[in-house]
Scaffold this motif. Structure first.
Motif, PDB file in Angstrom:
ATOM      1  N   VAL A 140       0.865  -1.167   0.000  1.00 48.15           N
ATOM      2  CA  VAL A 140       0.000   0.000   0.000  1.00 48.15           C
ATOM      3  C   VAL A 140       0.900   1.214   0.000  1.00 48.15           C
ATOM      4  O   VAL A 140       1.836   1.316   0.790  1.00 48.15           O
ATOM      5  N   GLN A 141       0.588   2.122  -0.888  1.00 46.61           N
ATOM      6  CA  GLN A 141       1.381   3.334  -0.968  1.00 46.61           C
ATOM      7  C   GLN A 141       0.415   4.489  -1.170  1.00 46.61           C
ATOM      8  O   GLN A 141      -0.311   4.531  -2.158  1.00 46.61           O
ATOM      9  N   ASP A 142       0.380   5.400  -0.225  1.00 42.19           N
ATOM     10  CA  ASP A 142      -0.458   6.587  -0.317  1.00 42.19           C
ATOM     11  C   ASP A 142       0.432   7.784  -0.582  1.00 42.19           C
ATOM     12  O   ASP A 142       1.397   8.016   0.144  1.00 42.19           O
ATOM     13  N   VAL A 143       0.107   8.516  -1.619  1.00 40.54           N
ATOM     14  CA  VAL A 143       0.912   9.666  -1.988  1.00 40.54           C
ATOM     15  C   VAL A 143      -0.026  10.837  -2.213  1.00 40.54           C
ATOM     16  O   VAL A 143      -1.023  10.726  -2.922  1.00 40.54           O
ATOM     17  N   VAL A 144       0.299  11.954  -1.605  1.00 39.34           N
ATOM     18  CA  VAL A 144      -0.475  13.175  -1.795  1.00 39.34           C
ATOM     19  C   VAL A 144       0.493  14.242  -2.275  1.00 39.34           C
ATOM     20  O   VAL A 144       1.515  14.507  -1.636  1.00 39.34           O
ATOM     21  N   VAL A 145       0.170  14.834  -3.409  1.00 38.87           N
ATOM     22  CA  VAL A 145       1.007  15.891  -3.960  1.00 38.87           C
ATOM     23  C   VAL A 145       0.120  17.108  -4.162  1.00 38.87           C
ATOM     24  O   VAL A 145      -0.951  17.008  -4.743  1.00 38.87           O
ATOM     25  N   ARG A 146       0.569  18.243  -3.673  1.00 40.14           N
ATOM     26  CA  ARG A 146      -0.220  19.475  -3.784  1.00 40.14           C
ATOM     27  C   ARG A 146       0.595  20.563  -4.456  1.00 40.14           C
ATOM     28  O   ARG A 146       1.817  20.498  -4.524  1.00 40.14           O
ATOM     29  N   ASP A 147      -0.128  21.575  -4.871  1.00 42.90           N
ATOM     30  CA  ASP A 147       0.467  22.744  -5.507  1.00 42.90           C
ATOM     31  C   ASP A 147       1.321  22.310  -6.692  1.00 42.90           C
ATOM     32  O   ASP A 147       0.846  21.618  -7.554  1.00 42.90           O
ATOM     33  N   ASN A 148       2.571  22.689  -6.702  1.00 43.35           N
ATOM     34  CA  ASN A 148       3.456  22.330  -7.817  1.00 43.35           C
ATOM     35  C   ASN A 148       4.373  21.177  -7.453  1.00 43.35           C
ATOM     36  O   ASN A 148       5.428  21.008  -8.046  1.00 43.35           O
ATOM     37  N   GLY A 149       3.974  20.393  -6.479  1.00 43.65           N
ATOM     38  CA  GLY A 149       4.800  19.290  -6.010  1.00 43.65           C
ATOM     39  C   GLY A 149       4.880  18.171  -7.026  1.00 43.65           C
ATOM     40  O   GLY A 149       4.049  18.035  -7.915  1.00 43.65           O
ATOM     41  N   LYS A 150       5.892  17.354  -6.884  1.00 36.95           N
ATOM     42  CA  LYS A 150       6.093  16.185  -7.736  1.00 36.95           C
ATOM     43  C   LYS A 150       6.342  14.982  -6.843  1.00 36.95           C
ATOM     44  O   LYS A 150       6.927  15.116  -5.779  1.00 36.95           O
ATOM     45  N   ALA A 151       5.898  13.837  -7.275  1.00 33.76           N
ATOM     46  CA  ALA A 151       6.140  12.603  -6.532  1.00 33.76           C
ATOM     47  C   ALA A 151       6.757  11.580  -7.464  1.00 33.76           C
ATOM     48  O   ALA A 151       6.338  11.432  -8.607  1.00 33.76           O
ATOM     49  N   PHE A 152       7.780  10.919  -6.985  1.00 37.81           N
ATOM     50  CA  PHE A 152       8.443   9.865  -7.731  1.00 37.81           C
ATOM     51  C   PHE A 152       8.363   8.615  -6.878  1.00 37.81           C
ATOM     52  O   PHE A 152       8.887   8.588  -5.774  1.00 37.81           O
ATOM     53  N   LEU A 153       7.709   7.590  -7.374  1.00 36.35           N
ATOM     54  CA  LEU A 153       7.401   6.424  -6.560  1.00 36.35           C
ATOM     55  C   LEU A 153       7.941   5.150  -7.186  1.00 36.35           C
ATOM     56  O   LEU A 153       8.017   5.028  -8.403  1.00 36.35           O
ATOM     57  N   VAL A 154       8.247   4.210  -6.324  1.00 35.19           N
ATOM     58  CA  VAL A 154       8.653   2.889  -6.783  1.00 35.19           C
ATOM     59  C   VAL A 154       8.362   1.893  -5.662  1.00 35.19           C
ATOM     60  O   VAL A 154       8.424   2.237  -4.494  1.00 35.19           O
ATOM     61  N   GLN A 155       8.014   0.682  -6.045  1.00 36.19           N
ATOM     62  CA  GLN A 155       7.840  -0.387  -5.070  1.00 36.19           C
ATOM     63  C   GLN A 155       8.602  -1.598  -5.559  1.00 36.19           C
ATOM     64  O   GLN A 155       8.368  -2.083  -6.660  1.00 36.19           O
ATOM     65  N   GLY A 156       9.522  -2.066  -4.742  1.00 36.43           N
ATOM     66  CA  GLY A 156      10.248  -3.281  -5.061  1.00 36.43           C
ATOM     67  C   GLY A 156      11.156  -3.173  -6.274  1.00 36.43           C
ATOM     68  O   GLY A 156      11.312  -4.122  -7.007  1.00 36.43           O
ATOM     69  N   GLY A 157      11.742  -2.031  -6.508  1.00 37.61           N
ATOM     70  CA  GLY A 157      12.630  -1.882  -7.650  1.00 37.61           C
ATOM     71  C   GLY A 157      13.404  -0.590  -7.577  1.00 37.61           C
ATOM     72  O   GLY A 157      13.597  -0.037  -6.507  1.00 37.61           O
ATOM     73  N   ASN A 158      13.817  -0.120  -8.708  1.00 33.30           N
ATOM     74  CA  ASN A 158      14.597   1.104  -8.791  1.00 33.30           C
ATOM     75  C   ASN A 158      13.802   2.172  -9.522  1.00 33.30           C
ATOM     76  O   ASN A 158      12.945   1.865 -10.335  1.00 33.30           O
TER      77      ASN A 158
END
Length: 162
Positions: free
Chosen positions: A109-127
């Motif tokens: 489970v991965q919860d990500v919240v990005v607001r305004d001009n934010g950026k999110a870089f996500l990975v699970q079990g890898g690179n």
């Protein structure tokens, strides 16, 4: 195929820590390493397993500790399978034996919240590899000077104003 087996094996090992199936999982993992590394390797693995299980049991958030330990056990299992590819079948059997009933796939489970001009870089079990291509390059950006330079102050190496 090797990566999937290593992921499933690591997930099964850390998933069993601090659960009712831990004694069985610990015994089977230690046996797997003993058959391929002798008694000394078995003792080292047992110590590592015991230490890791204690971390999970004592943690306020055991799942977070398990996620932290997962890459370690993936590394151990990958190393084992590279030294002895025949261990793959035994690892598959171990996974089936210690995996909780009804749980055929690891759950993340991965919860990500990005607001305004934010950026999110996500990975699970890898690179993750991030390449930024945009109108503005890093060399075009102008950074604001540190506050002490803006204020005209000068400091020596020890941080004291002179």
């Amino acid at each position: 195929m090797l990566d999937e087996l290593v992921m499933a094996g690591g997930t099964a090992v850390v998933g069993a820590m601090a659960t009712d199936s831990w004694i069985l999982a610990r015994t089977r993992v230690a046996e797997l390493f003993r058959r391929r590394g002798g008694e000394e390797r078995q003792q080292a693995i047992e110590g590592q397993l015991d230490s890791n299980a204690a971390l999970v049991a004592e943690a306020e958030d055991g799942d977070q500790v398990r996620q932290t330990l997962l890459p370690l056990w993936q590394l151990e299992l990958r190393s084992l399978l590279r030294r002895d590819p025949a261990a793959a079948e035994e690892l598959r059997a171990l996974i089936e034996e210690i995996r909780p009933a009804g749980n055929s796939e690891p759950k993340w489970v991965q919860d990500v919240v990005v607001r305004d001009n934010g950026k999110a870089f996500l990975v699970q079990g890898g690179n993750i590899v991030n390449h930024h291509h945009g109108a503005e390059s890093a060399t075009d950006r102008t950074a604001e000077p540190p506050r002490r330079e803006r204020e005209g102050g000068s400091e020596g190496a020890d941080g004291a104003a002179r």
